[in-house]
Design an enzyme around this catalytic site. Structure first.
Site, PDB file in Angstrom:
ATOM      1  N   ASP A 429       0.864  -1.178   0.000  1.00 23.34           N
ATOM      2  CA  ASP A 429       0.000   0.000   0.000  1.00 23.34           C
ATOM      3  C   ASP A 429       0.902   1.229   0.000  1.00 23.34           C
ATOM      4  O   ASP A 429       1.579   1.521   0.985  1.00 23.34           O
ATOM      5  CB  ASP A 429      -0.891  -0.023   1.250  1.00 23.34           C
ATOM      6  CG  ASP A 429      -1.895   1.131   1.280  1.00 23.34           C
ATOM      7  OD1 ASP A 429      -1.717   2.108   0.526  1.00 23.34           O
ATOM      8  OD2 ASP A 429      -2.871   1.054   2.052  1.00 23.34           O
ATOM      9  N   HIS A 430       0.883   1.963  -1.121  1.00 18.24           N
ATOM     10  CA  HIS A 430       1.801   3.089  -1.272  1.00 18.24           C
ATOM     11  C   HIS A 430       1.494   4.223  -0.306  1.00 18.24           C
ATOM     12  O   HIS A 430       2.339   5.097  -0.076  1.00 18.24           O
ATOM     13  CB  HIS A 430       1.764   3.595  -2.720  1.00 18.24           C
ATOM     14  CG  HIS A 430       3.086   4.113  -3.201  1.00 18.24           C
ATOM     15  ND1 HIS A 430       3.945   4.833  -2.402  1.00 18.24           N
ATOM     16  CD2 HIS A 430       3.709   4.010  -4.408  1.00 18.24           C
ATOM     17  CE1 HIS A 430       5.030   5.162  -3.099  1.00 18.24           C
ATOM     18  NE2 HIS A 430       4.916   4.667  -4.310  1.00 18.24           N
ATOM     19  N   ARG A 431       0.296   4.245   0.276  1.00 16.59           N
ATOM     20  CA  ARG A 431      -0.015   5.273   1.262  1.00 16.59           C
ATOM     21  C   ARG A 431       0.751   5.040   2.561  1.00 16.59           C
ATOM     22  O   ARG A 431       1.004   5.984   3.323  1.00 16.59           O
ATOM     23  CB  ARG A 431      -1.525   5.274   1.561  1.00 16.59           C
ATOM     24  CG  ARG A 431      -2.413   5.566   0.372  1.00 16.59           C
ATOM     25  CD  ARG A 431      -3.883   5.323   0.690  1.00 16.59           C
ATOM     26  NE  ARG A 431      -4.133   3.941   1.091  1.00 16.59           N
ATOM     27  CZ  ARG A 431      -5.336   3.474   1.413  1.00 16.59           C
ATOM     28  NH1 ARG A 431      -6.391   4.285   1.374  1.00 16.59           N
ATOM     29  NH2 ARG A 431      -5.487   2.207   1.765  1.00 16.59           N
TER      30      ARG A 431
END
Length: 457
Positions: A429-431
């Site tokens: 998850d790039h967040r």
């Protein structure tokens, strides 16, 4: 006056369930601890038990009813001689506000997760008397759009006094706001209330809220196959939940993928030696046990990656709580092995076997499959060499593990040799985790698996 028993939330993700079976009938006297009904959640069949005594006066939802929403009245309970012909909310009653502290609660979901607010009628969940005039206001939400858990009487008093429930700390079970919390509270300035309301849409937008595109409807799909032989398969609660959560995951989580090959020869040799020594204890370690341990240690070695997404913030966990996907009939579970970094390989192996067995039997409790920051999905035992796994929110990452396959490799000396190679893909998850951090985490996992003795140090 009769009291409504509400459909409880027996897990944090439960929104509806099936009232599978009533274990009592109308007119029966129930006492604390008596089992009232069996309720099928999205994960398992769980029991709904009484916490107080009374007469089950009327059953409002028949057994076998599917799709019963959480907080729907399912039965009426009260004292002998009471009139159960009308819903509890419509029955005539005198003012009993002083009794509205939850002391006469009738039932609770016996299997509810202790970490999640129970939404059914349970101890401290619905106050026994709500005689202030008019219906209780609808459930409030905080600035993040999450529901604020408060009893109907507390909501009514708060509305009368102009209180903002998001600013009140609940003293009831699991943080629920009850009558005593709002009676002595003063209304906050209106500017704060309006500000909270304007922040909610912003938070929803930040967390990926809004309408999502959907596929063709059931009617449209059926028209495509008119004249063809087919069988319609009815979705059970678990399959509905899997479909909803994975659709949400792919639509709202910015996935990216990191791939590395891991050489297993040293691990396989070490595993063989350990299993010979553990034969007397009846322990047989699997490659998956080593993968769990390697991931747990890697989360300690790269602590910034031991994190989850929480709507408008990141939560970094201290322990390594690793979830492992387990296939079951009609869906899958992801039981969580808590504190995996501190447990021995044999302890992890025994715990995983126990969790997997009870998952397949539908006997896991919510606290055993809720939580974790990281997950593992291993299809290598099914011959799959590589694949991409979907992140299970709110986890920050999931490792897809393929089969170990003999392949030609170039050794450290530059010579061509054969090694057992396992393909892994880290879905991130790039967040929560940026590319470099994800690469560091996967490198730590690889290092641990290729040097298995280090994991025992």
């Amino acid at each position: 006056m009769p009291i409504e028993l509400l459909m409880p939330a027996l897990s944090p993700t439960m929104e509806e369930g099936t009232l599978a079976k009533w274990l009592v009938k109308e007119g029966d006297t129930v006492s604390a601890g008596d089992l009232l009904a069996e309720i099928e959640t999205d994960k398992a069949t769980m029991e709904f038990e009484a916490v107080d005594e009374g007469i089950l006066g009327k059953i409002l939802v028949e057994e076998g009813t599917e799709g019963v929403k959480v907080n729907t009245p399912i039965a009426l309970i009260g004292e002998e001689g009471e009139d159960f012909s009308a819903p509890a909310g419509d029955a005539s009653k005198k003012d009993k506000d002083d009794e509205g502290d939850g002391s006469s609660d009738a039932a609770s979901g016996g299997g509810a997760d202790a970490g999640a607010p129970a939404k059914g009628y349970g101890r401290g969940d619905t106050e026994a008397s709500e005689s202030s005039s008019g219906p209780a206001p609808a459930a409030s939400k905080n600035a993040d759009g999450a529901r604020i858990f408060a009893s109907p009487l507390a909501r009514r008093i708060a509305a009368d006094k102009g209180l903002d429930l998001s600013q009140i700390k609940g003293s009831g079970p699991r943080g629920r706001i009850v009558k005593a919390d709002v009676e002595g509270a003063s209304a906050a300035p209106k500017a704060e209330t309006s500000a909270a309301k304007t922040e909610a849409p912003k938070a929803a937008a930040a967390s990926g809220g809004g309408a999502m595109p959907t596929g063709p409807s059931a009617e449209q799909v059926l028209k495509m196959y008119e004249g063809r032989d087919y069988e319609e398969v009815k979705l059970n609660g678990m399959r509905k939940t899997v479909a909803a959560r994975l659709t949400e995951a792919k639509q709202t989580i910015p996935h990216f993928y990191l791939r590395r090959d891991i050489q297993l020869d040293a691990l396989l040799k070490f595993r063989s030696q350990l299993n010979k020594q553990l034969e007397g204890r009846g322990v047989k370690l699997s490659v998956n046990d080593f993968v769990i341990k390697a991931c747990a240690l890697a989360l300690q070695q790269v602590p910034d990656a031991n994190a989850v997404w929480a709507g408008d913030r990141i939560i970094k966990l201290t322990p390594s709580d690793v979830a492992v996907a387990v296939a079951v009939d009609g869906g899958l579970f992801t039981p969580v092995l808590k504190d995996s970094d501190t447990k021995s390989l044999s302890a992890l192996s025994s715990e995983m076997k126990d969790l997997a067995g009870r998952a397949r039997d539908g006997k896991l409790q919510p606290h055993e499959y809720v939580g974790g920051s990281f997950a593992i999905s291993n299809l290598g035992m099914m011959g799959i060499e590589n694949f991409d796994a979907v992140i299970n929110p709110p986890h920050g990452a999931i490792l897809a593990v393929g089969a170990g396959v003999k392949k030609p490799v170039v050794g450290d000396d530059g010579e061509l040799t054969v090694a057992t190679v396992m393909s892994t893909t880290l879905s991130v998850d790039h967040r929560v985790i940026d590319g470099a951090l994800g690469a560091e985490l996967l490198a730590a996992i690889k290092e641990n698996l290729e040097n298995p003795m280090v994991m025992l140090a």
